[in-house]
Design an enzyme around this catalytic site. Structure first.
Site, short mmCIF file in Angstrom:
data_model
loop_
_atom_site.label_atom_id
_atom_site.label_comp_id
_atom_site.label_asym_id
_atom_site.label_seq_id
_atom_site.Cartn_x
_atom_site.Cartn_y
_atom_site.Cartn_z
N THR A 1 -15.22 2.80 3.93
CA THR A 1 -16.52 2.42 4.46
C THR A 1 -17.19 1.50 3.45
OG1 THR A 1 -16.66 4.53 5.60
CG2 THR A 1 -18.73 3.33 5.29
N ARG B 1 -13.25 29.26 7.09
CA ARG B 1 -12.11 28.83 7.92
C ARG B 1 -11.67 29.89 8.91
NH1 ARG B 1 -11.06 23.31 7.73
NH2 ARG B 1 -11.63 22.57 5.67
N CYS C 1 -10.24 9.96 7.02
CA CYS C 1 -10.30 9.15 8.24
C CYS C 1 -11.46 9.42 9.17
CB CYS C 1 -9.00 9.30 9.01
SG CYS C 1 -7.62 8.58 8.14
N THR D 1 -9.01 0.92 3.81
CA THR D 1 -10.12 0.23 4.50
C THR D 1 -11.33 1.15 4.46
OG1 THR D 1 -9.22 1.16 6.55
CG2 THR D 1 -8.66 -1.12 6.06
N LEU E 1 -0.19 10.04 11.77
CA LEU E 1 0.22 11.24 11.03
C LEU E 1 -1.00 11.97 10.49
CD1 LEU E 1 -0.06 11.00 7.66
CD2 LEU E 1 1.79 9.41 7.98
N ASN F 1 -9.16 9.22 16.62
CA ASN F 1 -9.81 9.99 15.56
C ASN F 1 -11.19 10.47 15.99
OD1 ASN F 1 -7.77 10.13 13.72
ND2 ASN F 1 -8.43 8.39 12.50
N ALA F 2 -11.91 9.63 16.73
CA ALA F 2 -13.24 10.04 17.19
C ALA F 2 -13.14 11.23 18.15
CB ALA F 2 -13.94 8.85 17.87
N GLY G 1 0.85 -1.21 0.00
CA GLY G 1 0.00 0.00 0.00
C GLY G 1 0.87 1.24 0.00
N ALA G 2 0.96 1.91 -1.17
CA ALA G 2 1.84 3.07 -1.31
C ALA G 2 1.02 4.35 -1.34
CB ALA G 2 2.67 2.94 -2.58
C1 UDX Z 1 -6.04 4.74 3.99
C2 UDX Z 1 -6.89 5.30 5.09
O1 UDX Z 1 -6.87 6.71 4.99
C3 UDX Z 1 -6.41 4.88 6.43
O2 UDX Z 1 -7.31 5.20 7.44
C4 UDX Z 1 -6.28 3.43 6.46
O3 UDX Z 1 -5.81 3.12 7.71
C5 UDX Z 1 -5.38 2.97 5.34
O4 UDX Z 1 -5.92 3.39 4.12
P1 UDX Z 1 -4.19 5.99 2.78
O5 UDX Z 1 -2.75 5.64 2.70
O6 UDX Z 1 -4.58 7.41 2.90
O7 UDX Z 1 -4.77 5.28 4.05
O8 UDX Z 1 -4.99 5.27 1.60
P2 UDX Z 1 -4.66 5.29 0.07
O9 UDX Z 1 -3.93 6.52 -0.30
O10 UDX Z 1 -5.93 4.92 -0.62
O11 UDX Z 1 -3.61 4.08 -0.07
C6 UDX Z 1 -3.91 2.74 -0.04
C7 UDX Z 1 -3.09 2.07 -1.14
O12 UDX Z 1 -3.26 0.66 -1.04
C8 UDX Z 1 -3.50 2.46 -2.56
O13 UDX Z 1 -2.40 2.99 -3.26
C9 UDX Z 1 -3.98 1.16 -3.19
O14 UDX Z 1 -3.69 1.03 -4.56
C10 UDX Z 1 -3.23 0.13 -2.35
N1 UDX Z 1 -3.84 -1.20 -2.36
C11 UDX Z 1 -5.16 -1.35 -2.13
C12 UDX Z 1 -3.04 -2.31 -2.63
O15 UDX Z 1 -1.85 -2.18 -2.88
N2 UDX Z 1 -3.61 -3.56 -2.59
C13 UDX Z 1 -4.94 -3.73 -2.38
O16 UDX Z 1 -5.41 -4.87 -2.40
C14 UDX Z 1 -5.74 -2.60 -2.13
C1 UDX Z 2 -6.44 12.92 11.05
C2 UDX Z 2 -5.77 12.79 12.41
O1 UDX Z 2 -5.38 14.10 12.88
C3 UDX Z 2 -4.57 11.88 12.32
O2 UDX Z 2 -3.99 11.70 13.61
C4 UDX Z 2 -5.01 10.56 11.76
O3 UDX Z 2 -3.89 9.71 11.59
C5 UDX Z 2 -5.71 10.74 10.43
O4 UDX Z 2 -6.79 11.64 10.56
P1 UDX Z 2 -5.96 14.32 8.83
O5 UDX Z 2 -7.33 13.89 8.43
O6 UDX Z 2 -4.84 14.14 7.87
O7 UDX Z 2 -5.52 13.56 10.17
O8 UDX Z 2 -6.01 15.88 9.20
P2 UDX Z 2 -6.45 16.72 10.48
O9 UDX Z 2 -5.43 17.75 10.72
O10 UDX Z 2 -6.82 15.88 11.63
O11 UDX Z 2 -7.76 17.49 9.96
C6 UDX Z 2 -8.97 16.80 9.68
C7 UDX Z 2 -10.05 17.79 9.32
O12 UDX Z 2 -10.45 18.55 10.46
C8 UDX Z 2 -9.64 18.80 8.26
O13 UDX Z 2 -10.70 19.00 7.35
C9 UDX Z 2 -9.37 20.05 9.06
O14 UDX Z 2 -9.51 21.24 8.32
C10 UDX Z 2 -10.44 19.93 10.14
N1 UDX Z 2 -10.14 20.70 11.36
C11 UDX Z 2 -9.03 20.41 12.10
C12 UDX Z 2 -11.02 21.69 11.78
O15 UDX Z 2 -12.04 21.95 11.14
N2 UDX Z 2 -10.74 22.37 12.94
C13 UDX Z 2 -9.65 22.11 13.70
O16 UDX Z 2 -9.47 22.76 14.75
C14 UDX Z 2 -8.76 21.10 13.26
#
Ligand code: UDX
Ligand code: UDX
Length: 462
Positions: free
Chosen positions: A94, A433, A276, A92, A163, A224-225, A12-13
């Protein structure tokens, strides 16, 4: 298994797997780190200077390690065979069908990956859950992987990634904590220690938290919740501020000064996005329901409902301000990414807002420094009837309104007088914002609407 594992594989890249492995490789030259993906175009991009994701600082880290001890490949089978430790970071999403549709996590990619690992492996391996997974997934994985007729043992370790996009490299280099959970058996603890040993190459030991595997799996969903809950909480109060002349920024500051509450993550906004928060909360809701804990499920579901309310409220306030119609009016949307410093648009509030304004027959121009390609894909069914313009000044020419949807720092320092001069009058600015100086823009002549503040207009509000 060799006593000191030398070969790390990540399947997964994506936004998680790519940056995480780049940092591990850069910090640990003694490991060979390979990242594979079924998406060949994505792997190819990781091999060039035009990386598949925009993330500040990422290209420097990749360049430091690539072709030294960091490799990107489409040879999934060959690399599974070689690996001592396999991080799995496939998505993963929904579930969109069948039982649990709309809430539960769709684990088909995870299960398929586990079966590929089982089929291909010729030696013992540690399998690391990097993706966010429902609590007790490791038990299902163990059932898939054991017993097998090959006599191979797989240890499962949970190491969720915390992250945030836009700050991924700093979050990885200086994490608040790294969480590593495993079975409490001697084998489980040994596997856990091997993952601890990777991170201690650059993370102080007291920032590495170890736990049982279920606590680790659940903690990621709960983190996250809780983060999303803070945003929904402050957003709910923003609606009240707009009615009472309280100022949400002042309220956030005042409550955040209480060290028990803390100052961060209290910015009211047009709503949270990202891949997420919504997915993980709905997953938590589904898990609670599946154990019959309906009050728990309802409690957390409200966080998502409040976010949807905030998005709807923003569009409603635009419509009301623009004399209840936007049909034929040019509206410039500043920002489409779900937050600043990323090109990612997954679950961005901008998607909902664009679609609603489109239904109202607005003439929409979308501007964003990094996310226009993703925006076009998100809107592919209506892409021909929307304009895309990277330059905000051009986007706003002749517009009736600007709506700021992403907190890009560029938008704080625009020449708003110049923007105002080029716009249709009366000119409106909706700050989703809270990044602009309301008084200043009001003085220029804008009618200013921001989240959690009464509007500042040059006419009597209806
Ligand atoms: C996502 C979600 O955001 C995170 O909450 C979850 O924990 C992991 O998946 P992210 O890295 O942001 O993380 O997802 P995405 O950028 O879609 O990367 C997943 C990668 O897995 C894709 O590049 C996809 O091609 C790859 N993949 C998917 C495989 O290599 N094999 C598979 O069978 C399915
Ligand atoms: C989140 C979690 O922070 C990270 O720990 C987890 O691994 C993945 O999900 P991410 O979704 O990348 O990370 O960004 P985040 O900075 O959490 O922001 C999520 C959303 O909340 C964005 O749309 C951001 O604009 C919004 N946000 C954040 C607000 O509206 N108000 C705030 O005070 C902070």
């Amino acid at each position: 298994m060799s006593p000191i594992p030398k070969k790390i594989l990540c399947i997964g890249a994506g936004y998680v797997g790519g940056p995480t492995m780049a940092v591990i490789a850069a910090q640990c030259p003694q490991y060979k780190v390979t990242v594979v993906d079924i998406n060949a175009a994505r792997i190819k991009a990781w091999q060039t200077d035009d990386l598949p994701i925009y993330e500040p600082g990422l290209s420097d880290v990749v360049k430091k390690a690539r072709d030294r001890n960091l490799f990107f490949s489409t040879d999934i089978e060959g690399n599974i065979k070689e690996a001592d430790i396999i991080f799995v970071s496939v998505n993963t999403p929904t579930k969109t069908f069948g039982e649990g549709a709309g809430k539960s996590a769709d684990l088909q990619y995870w299960e398929k990956t586990a079966r590929d690992i089982l089929k291909t492996s010729e030696s013992d391996k540690i399998i690391v859950e990097k993706s966010t997974l429902p609590v007790r997934t490791a038990a299902a994985l163990e059932r898939i992987l054991h017993p097998n007729d090959k006599g191979i043992h797989f240890d499962i370790v949970s190491n969720p990634e915390f992250l945030a996009e836009g700050t991924a490299i700093n979050d990885l280099l200086n994490p608040d904590r790294v969480l590593i959970g495993s079975r409490e058996s001697a084998r489980g603890k040994k596997a856990r220690q091997e993952i601890v040993d990777i991170y201690t190459n650059w993370v102080p030991r007291d920032r590495i938290v170890t736990s049982n595997i279920w606590s680790s799996e659940l903690s990621k969903l709960v983190a996250n919740a809780f983060l999303a809950q803070r945003i929904s909480s402050i957003n709910s109060i923003s609606a009240l501020c707009e009615q009472t002349e309280a100022n949400i920024t002042e309220v956030s500051y005042a409550i955040g000064r209480d060290s028990r509450i803390g100052a961060r993550f209290l910015n009211a906004s047009v709503g949270f996005g990202g891949s997420c928060f919504k997915k993980d909360i709905l997953n938590l809701v589904y898990i609670a329901e599946s154990y019959g804990l309906y009050e728990v499920a309802e409690y957390w579901e409200q966080v998502v409902k409040m976010n949807e309310y905030q998005e709807r409220r923003f569009v409603r306030s635009m419509l009301k301000a623009l004399f209840n119609t936007v049909a034929g009016k040019k509206i410039a949307l500043f920002g489409f990414a779900f937050k600043a410093n990323t090109g990612d648009t997954r679950e961005s509030p901008a998607i909902f807002i664009t679609r609603r304004l489109f239904e109202e027959k607005a003439n929409i121009v979308i501007s964003d420094p990094q996310a226009l390609d993703n925006a076009r894909m998100d809107l592919d069914d209506i892409v021909d009837r929307i304009s895309f313009e990277a330059d905000p000044y051009k986007a706003a020419e002749g517009a009736h309104a600007i709506a700021i949807l992403t907190e890009w720092s560029d938008y704080k320092s625009l020449d708003y007088q110049r923007l105002y001069n080029s716009m249709h009058k009366p000119a409106f600015l909706f700050d989703g914002r809270n990044i602009i100086d309301r008084d200043n823009l009001f003085k220029i002549g804008f009618n200013v609407y921001s989240i959690g503040n009464p509007p500042r207009t040059h006419f009597e509000e209806p």
